[in-house]
Design a protein around this motif. Structure first.
Motif, short mmCIF file in Angstrom:
data_model
loop_
_atom_site.label_atom_id
_atom_site.label_comp_id
_atom_site.label_asym_id
_atom_site.label_seq_id
_atom_site.Cartn_x
_atom_site.Cartn_y
_atom_site.Cartn_z
N VAL A 117 0.83 -1.20 0.00
CA VAL A 117 0.00 0.00 0.00
C VAL A 117 0.87 1.26 0.00
CG1 VAL A 117 -0.18 -0.03 2.53
CG2 VAL A 117 -1.89 1.21 1.20
N CYS B 6 -5.37 9.67 -0.19
CA CYS B 6 -5.79 8.45 0.48
C CYS B 6 -4.94 7.27 0.06
CB CYS B 6 -7.27 8.16 0.17
SG CYS B 6 -8.39 9.45 0.77
N PRO B 7 -4.87 6.24 0.89
CA PRO B 7 -4.04 5.07 0.57
C PRO B 7 -4.51 4.37 -0.70
CG PRO B 7 -4.68 5.08 2.90
CD PRO B 7 -5.48 6.14 2.22
N SER C 192 -3.31 -2.98 -1.83
CA SER C 192 -4.11 -4.19 -1.64
C SER C 192 -3.59 -5.00 -0.46
CB SER C 192 -4.06 -5.06 -2.90
OG SER C 192 -2.73 -5.52 -3.13
N GLU D 217 -8.98 -4.10 -1.50
CA GLU D 217 -8.27 -3.05 -2.23
C GLU D 217 -8.47 -1.71 -1.52
OE1 GLU D 217 -6.41 -3.43 -4.99
OE2 GLU D 217 -6.83 -5.57 -5.29
N PHE D 218 -7.42 -0.87 -1.55
CA PHE D 218 -7.49 0.47 -1.00
C PHE D 218 -7.50 1.47 -2.16
CE2 PHE D 218 -5.08 -2.22 1.89
CZ PHE D 218 -5.74 -2.04 3.10
N CYS E 253 -10.18 6.68 -1.01
CA CYS E 253 -10.46 6.87 0.42
C CYS E 253 -11.42 5.82 0.97
CB CYS E 253 -11.00 8.27 0.68
SG CYS E 253 -9.83 9.59 0.24
N LYS E 254 -11.38 4.62 0.39
CA LYS E 254 -12.23 3.53 0.83
C LYS E 254 -11.41 2.24 0.89
CE LYS E 254 -16.26 5.48 -1.57
NZ LYS E 254 -17.26 5.23 -2.64
N VAL E 255 -11.94 1.28 1.65
CA VAL E 255 -11.43 -0.08 1.61
C VAL E 255 -12.50 -0.94 0.95
CG1 VAL E 255 -10.59 -2.05 2.94
CG2 VAL E 255 -10.14 0.28 3.76
N SER F 2 -15.71 4.47 11.62
CA SER F 2 -15.62 4.11 10.21
C SER F 2 -16.96 3.59 9.70
CB SER F 2 -14.54 3.04 10.02
OG SER F 2 -13.27 3.52 10.44
#
Length: 296
Positions: A168, A175-176, A179, A212-213, A216-218, A247
């Motif tokens: 990552v 944002c990150p 994976s 996956e990143f 700004c989400k996972v 979160s």
């Protein structure tokens, strides 16, 4: 004329040699000063900055001991990471070490190889500080699930160990992106708490996580477990925030009872509103990590 040419060549080589020697002495002097500063400056300053930075992200980090290793390395023992909002421990590390890779400086990258022990598991990798941000590249082997307090708090009962990779990029502004891939092998006698009820998973054939990143989400492509008594898969989107408990969730959970549990109607009655077929249940999970809301 030939003599003059030879003298010129010797003179040029002499100048180059002096330049190389001067550069070498300068580099040695800088390295010596950096080494002296590293070993003279108090660690308490670095400790406080690290703790303040992580506290701003909603986590509190502490350790039993922190010391220097040669050359340009640090090693901590008894590391604890706690979610400030809930006061619950997130992870415990027996030992964590990092050092500066001097050869990495030649490529213009500040690289810090990492070695972490968690229970009987090992995590190896590196942290690269680049112009774009901080890049993490980690590989885990034999990390036991029950050694992670955050997982134990979810009422997961298993002696399984996991391995996998994390790659990552944490940009300076943004944002990150990256994976995570985790896998667990065969496990006997596993279980999980669901809606306050203990559910046996029996023999687990396989379990894993693909996520996956980005943006700004996972994006959880799949967090699944396939057991002889129950199979389940969680997928969807997690939007991280500080504190971690806030979160946001937008996920789905699929449950397929099998074996003996499929005949225990009194147990399955608690999730009967989410039944889609004879042995298939589907539900949505929204709200926050601390306060999930389950719906159809």
């Amino acid at each position: 004329m030939r003599t003059t040419g030879k003298q010129s060549n010797r003179g040029a080589r002499g100048v180059v040699s002096k330049i190389i020697l001067a550069v070498a002495l300068f580099a040695f002097g800088v390295a010596s000063m950096a080494t002296a500063a590293f070993y003279i400056l108090p660690l308490s300053i670095a400790e406080q900055r690290v703790q303040d930075s992580l506290r701003a992200q909603g986590v509190l980090v502490s350790w039993q001991s922190l010391g220097r290793t040669f050359p340009f390395g640090l090693k901590a023992t008894g590391v604890r990471v706690v979610d400030i909002s809930t006061g619950r421990p997130v992870v415990r590390l027996e030992e964590a070490g990092a050092r500066l890779d001097l050869l990495g400086l030649l490529s213009g990258v500040l690289r810090f190889p990492l070695n972490v022990s968690m229970g009987r598991g090992i995590i190896n990798g590196a942290v690269d500080i680049r112009l774009q941000g901080v890049f993490l590249d980690m590989e885990a082997t034999g990390v036991e699930i029950d050694a992670i307090p955050a997982v134990a708090a979810m009422n997961v009962r298993t002696k399984a160990s996991v391995g996998g990779t994390l790659s990552v990029l944490l940009p300076w502004n943004g944002c990150p992106a990256g994976s995570v891939r985790l896998r667990s092998g065969r496990v006997d006698g596993a279980g999980i708490g669901f809606m306050g009820l203990p559910l046996s998973l029996g023999e687990i054939e396989q379990a894993g996580l693909n996520a996956e990143f980005g943006d700004c989400k996972v994006i959880v492509e799949g967090l699944w477990v396939d057991g002889s008594e129950l199979s389940a898969k969680l997928a969807g989107v997690l939007v991280p925030s500080a504190p971690l408990a806030a979160s946001r969730l937008d996920m789905t959970l699929e449950v397929t009872p099998k074996g003996d549990i499929a005949g225990q109607q009194w147990l399955l009655s608690f999730i009967s509103p989410y039944r889609k077929s004879s042995n298939y249940y589907y539900m949505t999970i929204r709200g926050t990590f601390a306060r999930p809301v389950i719906g159809r």
